[in-house]
Scaffold this motif. Sequence first.
Motif, mmCIF file in Angstrom:
data_model
loop_
_atom_site.group_PDB
_atom_site.id
_atom_site.type_symbol
_atom_site.label_atom_id
_atom_site.label_comp_id
_atom_site.label_asym_id
_atom_site.label_seq_id
_atom_site.Cartn_x
_atom_site.Cartn_y
_atom_site.Cartn_z
ATOM 1 N N THR A 15 0.817 -1.255 -0.115
ATOM 2 C CA THR A 15 -0.068 -0.090 -0.005
ATOM 3 C C THR A 15 0.799 1.160 -0.077
ATOM 4 N N GLY A 16 2.141 1.295 -0.937
ATOM 5 C CA GLY A 16 2.804 2.527 -1.098
ATOM 6 C C GLY A 16 2.238 3.595 -1.844
ATOM 7 N N VAL A 17 3.076 3.887 -2.608
ATOM 8 C CA VAL A 17 2.289 5.106 -3.708
ATOM 9 C C VAL A 17 1.430 4.695 -4.571
ATOM 10 N N ILE A 18 1.703 3.413 -5.145
ATOM 11 C CA ILE A 18 0.733 2.957 -6.027
ATOM 12 C C ILE A 18 -0.531 2.038 -5.367
ATOM 13 N N GLY A 19 0.016 1.480 -4.433
ATOM 14 C CA GLY A 19 -1.282 0.436 -3.888
ATOM 15 C C GLY A 19 -2.261 1.537 -3.106
ATOM 16 N N THR A 36 -3.140 -5.208 2.023
ATOM 17 C CA THR A 36 -1.978 -5.668 3.158
ATOM 18 C C THR A 36 -0.640 -5.055 2.800
ATOM 19 N N ASP A 37 -0.017 -4.782 3.971
ATOM 20 C CA ASP A 37 1.486 -4.383 3.700
ATOM 21 C C ASP A 37 2.032 -4.852 4.894
ATOM 22 N N ILE A 38 3.364 -4.864 4.887
ATOM 23 C CA ILE A 38 4.466 -5.323 6.266
ATOM 24 C C ILE A 38 4.812 -4.267 6.875
ATOM 25 N N ALA A 39 4.748 -2.868 6.414
ATOM 26 C CA ALA A 39 5.287 -1.601 6.973
ATOM 27 C C ALA A 39 4.619 -1.280 8.040
ATOM 28 N N GLU A 89 -1.148 -6.393 -7.365
ATOM 29 C CA GLU A 89 -0.045 -6.547 -6.529
ATOM 30 C C GLU A 89 0.870 -5.331 -6.738
ATOM 31 N N ASN A 90 1.108 -4.733 -5.553
ATOM 32 C CA ASN A 90 1.991 -3.465 -5.647
ATOM 33 C C ASN A 90 3.331 -3.476 -4.786
ATOM 34 N N GLY A 91 3.918 -4.526 -4.785
ATOM 35 C CA GLY A 91 5.105 -4.709 -3.796
ATOM 36 C C GLY A 91 6.282 -3.865 -4.599
ATOM 37 N N PRO A 92 7.395 -4.190 -3.898
ATOM 38 C CA PRO A 92 8.568 -3.345 -4.454
ATOM 39 C C PRO A 92 8.985 -4.255 -5.658
ATOM 40 N N GLU A 93 9.584 -3.328 -6.648
ATOM 41 C CA GLU A 93 10.151 -3.722 -8.142
ATOM 42 C C GLU A 93 11.339 -4.373 -7.972
ATOM 43 N N ARG A 94 11.278 -5.698 -7.563
ATOM 44 C CA ARG A 94 12.188 -6.509 -7.488
ATOM 45 C C ARG A 94 11.654 -7.946 -7.938
ATOM 46 N N ASP A 96 13.106 -11.025 -7.674
ATOM 47 C CA ASP A 96 13.189 -12.150 -6.679
ATOM 48 C C ASP A 96 12.091 -11.803 -5.657
ATOM 49 N N PHE A 97 11.515 -10.590 -5.199
ATOM 50 C CA PHE A 97 10.619 -10.493 -4.575
ATOM 51 C C PHE A 97 9.285 -11.082 -4.941
ATOM 52 N N LYS A 98 8.996 -10.265 -6.547
ATOM 53 C CA LYS A 98 8.001 -10.787 -6.967
ATOM 54 C C LYS A 98 7.649 -12.266 -7.308
ATOM 55 N N LYS A 99 8.701 -13.154 -7.631
ATOM 56 C CA LYS A 99 8.678 -14.349 -8.030
ATOM 57 C C LYS A 99 8.033 -15.122 -6.799
ATOM 58 N N SER A 117 -0.272 -7.706 -11.628
ATOM 59 C CA SER A 117 0.812 -6.861 -11.224
ATOM 60 C C SER A 117 1.010 -5.234 -11.654
ATOM 61 N N SER A 118 1.322 -4.515 -10.872
ATOM 62 C CA SER A 118 1.524 -3.085 -11.345
ATOM 63 C C SER A 118 2.678 -2.533 -11.805
ATOM 64 N N SER A 119 3.688 -3.836 -11.956
ATOM 65 C CA SER A 119 5.112 -3.670 -12.153
ATOM 66 C C SER A 119 5.305 -2.582 -13.283
ATOM 67 N N SER A 120 6.401 -1.740 -12.996
ATOM 68 C CA SER A 120 6.500 -0.735 -14.157
ATOM 69 C C SER A 120 7.286 -1.108 -15.295
ATOM 70 N N GLY A 121 8.090 -2.348 -15.090
ATOM 71 C CA GLY A 121 9.058 -2.509 -16.083
ATOM 72 C C GLY A 121 9.364 -4.280 -16.207
ATOM 73 N N ALA A 141 -0.809 -5.454 -15.076
ATOM 74 C CA ALA A 141 -1.863 -4.317 -15.346
ATOM 75 C C ALA A 141 -0.959 -2.912 -14.654
ATOM 76 N N HIS A 142 -0.589 -2.268 -15.596
ATOM 77 C CA HIS A 142 0.337 -1.353 -15.120
ATOM 78 C C HIS A 142 -0.197 0.039 -15.194
ATOM 79 N N PRO A 143 -0.325 0.666 -14.089
ATOM 80 C CA PRO A 143 -0.996 1.956 -14.158
ATOM 81 C C PRO A 143 -0.212 3.086 -14.284
ATOM 82 N N PHE A 144 -0.721 4.370 -14.408
ATOM 83 C CA PHE A 144 0.402 5.423 -14.532
ATOM 84 C C PHE A 144 -0.110 6.324 -13.189
HETATM 85 N N1 LIG Z 1 5.781 5.048 -8.428
HETATM 86 C C1 LIG Z 1 5.333 4.999 -9.336
HETATM 87 O O1 LIG Z 1 5.304 5.985 -10.270
HETATM 88 C C2 LIG Z 1 4.742 3.449 -10.034
HETATM 89 C C3 LIG Z 1 3.806 3.698 -11.161
HETATM 90 C C4 LIG Z 1 3.280 2.600 -11.950
HETATM 91 C C5 LIG Z 1 3.692 1.394 -11.446
HETATM 92 N N2 LIG Z 1 4.541 1.336 -10.352
HETATM 93 C C6 LIG Z 1 4.803 -0.230 -9.566
HETATM 94 O O2 LIG Z 1 4.086 -0.341 -8.632
HETATM 95 C C7 LIG Z 1 4.780 -1.254 -7.745
HETATM 96 C C8 LIG Z 1 4.895 -0.446 -6.284
HETATM 97 O O3 LIG Z 1 5.712 0.716 -6.414
HETATM 98 P P1 LIG Z 1 5.463 1.697 -5.452
HETATM 99 O O4 LIG Z 1 5.900 3.242 -6.262
HETATM 100 O O5 LIG Z 1 4.125 1.973 -4.903
HETATM 101 O O6 LIG Z 1 6.322 1.479 -4.231
HETATM 102 P P2 LIG Z 1 6.349 1.744 -2.750
HETATM 103 O O7 LIG Z 1 7.585 1.727 -2.206
HETATM 104 O O8 LIG Z 1 5.770 3.228 -2.487
HETATM 105 O O9 LIG Z 1 5.501 0.613 -2.248
HETATM 106 C C9 LIG Z 1 5.701 -0.774 -1.959
HETATM 107 C C10 LIG Z 1 5.072 -1.325 -0.992
HETATM 108 O O10 LIG Z 1 5.068 -2.725 -0.894
HETATM 109 C C11 LIG Z 1 5.276 -2.950 0.745
HETATM 110 N N3 LIG Z 1 5.691 -4.315 0.997
HETATM 111 C C12 LIG Z 1 7.196 -4.890 0.838
HETATM 112 N N4 LIG Z 1 7.257 -5.948 1.110
HETATM 113 C C13 LIG Z 1 5.817 -6.621 1.164
HETATM 114 C C14 LIG Z 1 5.273 -7.915 1.695
HETATM 115 N N5 LIG Z 1 5.997 -8.788 1.492
HETATM 116 N N6 LIG Z 1 3.846 -7.786 1.621
HETATM 117 C C15 LIG Z 1 3.199 -6.686 1.446
HETATM 118 N N7 LIG Z 1 3.696 -5.566 1.296
HETATM 119 C C16 LIG Z 1 4.873 -5.355 1.220
HETATM 120 C C17 LIG Z 1 6.201 -1.766 1.185
HETATM 121 O O11 LIG Z 1 5.975 -1.919 2.577
HETATM 122 C C18 LIG Z 1 5.782 -0.680 0.604
HETATM 123 O O12 LIG Z 1 4.433 -0.135 1.322
HETATM 124 C C19 LIG Z 1 6.182 -1.572 -8.305
HETATM 125 O O13 LIG Z 1 6.074 -2.733 -9.121
HETATM 126 C C20 LIG Z 1 6.321 -0.238 -9.263
HETATM 127 O O14 LIG Z 1 7.099 -0.684 -10.388
HETATM 128 C C21 LIG Z 1 4.952 2.469 -9.766
#
Ligand SMILES: NC(=O)c1ccc[n+]([C@@H]2O[C@H](COP(=O)([O-])OP(=O)(O)OC[C@H]3O[C@@H](n4cnc5c(N)ncnc54)[C@H](O)[C@@H]3O)[C@@H](O)[C@H]2O)c1
Length: 320
Positions: A15-19, A36-39, A89-94, A96-99, A117-121, A141-144
């Motif tokens: 539930t970071g920026v995108i979630g 859900t989020d772990i922070a 799914e909007n977890g970190p863009e890694r 290993d994490f996503k797999k 997945s919202s993954s950017s790339g 399903a990549h948003p902006f």
């Molecule tokens: N920021 C952008 O402009 C943007 C735009 C489109 C897509 N995206 C994609 O959206 C995804 C999220 O990006 P973001 O910018 O929101 O990142 P972010 O760092 O703001 O949010 C990621 C969240 O995931 C949480 N998290 C980490 N491990 C977790 C787990 N095991 N379970 C649940 N939550 C967990 C973190 O605590 C954090 O709140 C990425 O894949 C990114 O590529 C980002």
Amino acid sequence: MAGNKPISQVTIIGTGVIGASWATLFLAKGLDVVATDIAPNAEASLRGFVDGAWPALERLGLTPGASKLRLVFTADLAEAVKGAHLVQENGPERIDFKKKLYGQLDEMLPPDVVIASSSSGLTMSEIQSGCPFHPERCVIAHPFNPPHLIPLVEIVGGAKTSEETIRRASEFYTALGKRTVRLHKEVPGHVANRLQAALAREVYHLVGEGVVSVADVDTALCWGPGLRWGIMGQVLLNHLGGGQGGMEHFLEQFTGPMTAWWKVLGSPELTPELQQKLIAGVHAEVGSRSIDDLAAERDEVLLGLLELRANTAGGGAHSE
Ligand SMILES: NC(=O)c1ccc[n+]([C@@H]2O[C@H](COP(=O)([O-])OP(=O)(O)OC[C@H]3O[C@@H](n4cnc5c(N)ncnc54)[C@H](O)[C@@H]3O)[C@@H](O)[C@H]2O)c1
């Protein structure tokens, strides 16, 4: 995959920026949302975001039944996905994490639940390789940013994604009022981020070469082509640029000059010096405005444009 269950309950992972922004949109569209989020402070910051963004969505029009009270938060992943019809799914863009996460989700969820997945790339082929059972229900399903306001969603499957998943995802986001585009091949960065990257490369080059200041290159973009790009895409604008002769005349007239410019476009190295120049330049452009001031300024104009576009028939691209 049994494909036609209506999607009325969505789970948001991360539930970071995108979630947080997706959660707000889904609530405004009358869906039940479990997040859900772990922070440690995730729930409070999510609820704070939803409260802050809600007036904009009220202005654009809430779906009957939409309520912030339909948001549930739990830190437990298994609890969060119970009863979900679709997972965003909007977890970190890694990778290993996503797999690893997709492997867990694949075990937890019935096969008719779409995992988007919202993954950017990252590519879905790579992400879904973590799924032992039903990789076919996984899709990008990549948003902006911010997805509660910007309509674009890019849909692209991986090697194992089914056509049915693509169809269900496209129908779901379209029904929420999003503008979906389908990519027929996976490419790093999808389409919209590649377009941004191509432009950023030239912007940074022009600043690095001392051709123009940061403030002026931003002005050139947002008071020139940027205004038109909010209405029509590049090719449609080129069609107009050809006058009554349309694209045929445009290409006849501009192929020579345009391809000559391509040869001298820059490919800057983001050296520490250039980074410093960009940072100093943007601070000079911003003056005393805070990040929150700038975001409010952006969203106010964006809302006006979205309202205008909603009330204007035609204009711009029609999806296939
Ligand atoms: N920021 C952008 O402009 C943007 C735009 C489109 C897509 N995206 C994609 O959206 C995804 C999220 O990006 P973001 O910018 O929101 O990142 P972010 O760092 O703001 O949010 C990621 C969240 O995931 C949480 N998290 C980490 N491990 C977790 C787990 N095991 N379970 C649940 N939550 C967990 C973190 O605590 C954090 O709140 C990425 O894949 C990114 O590529 C980002």
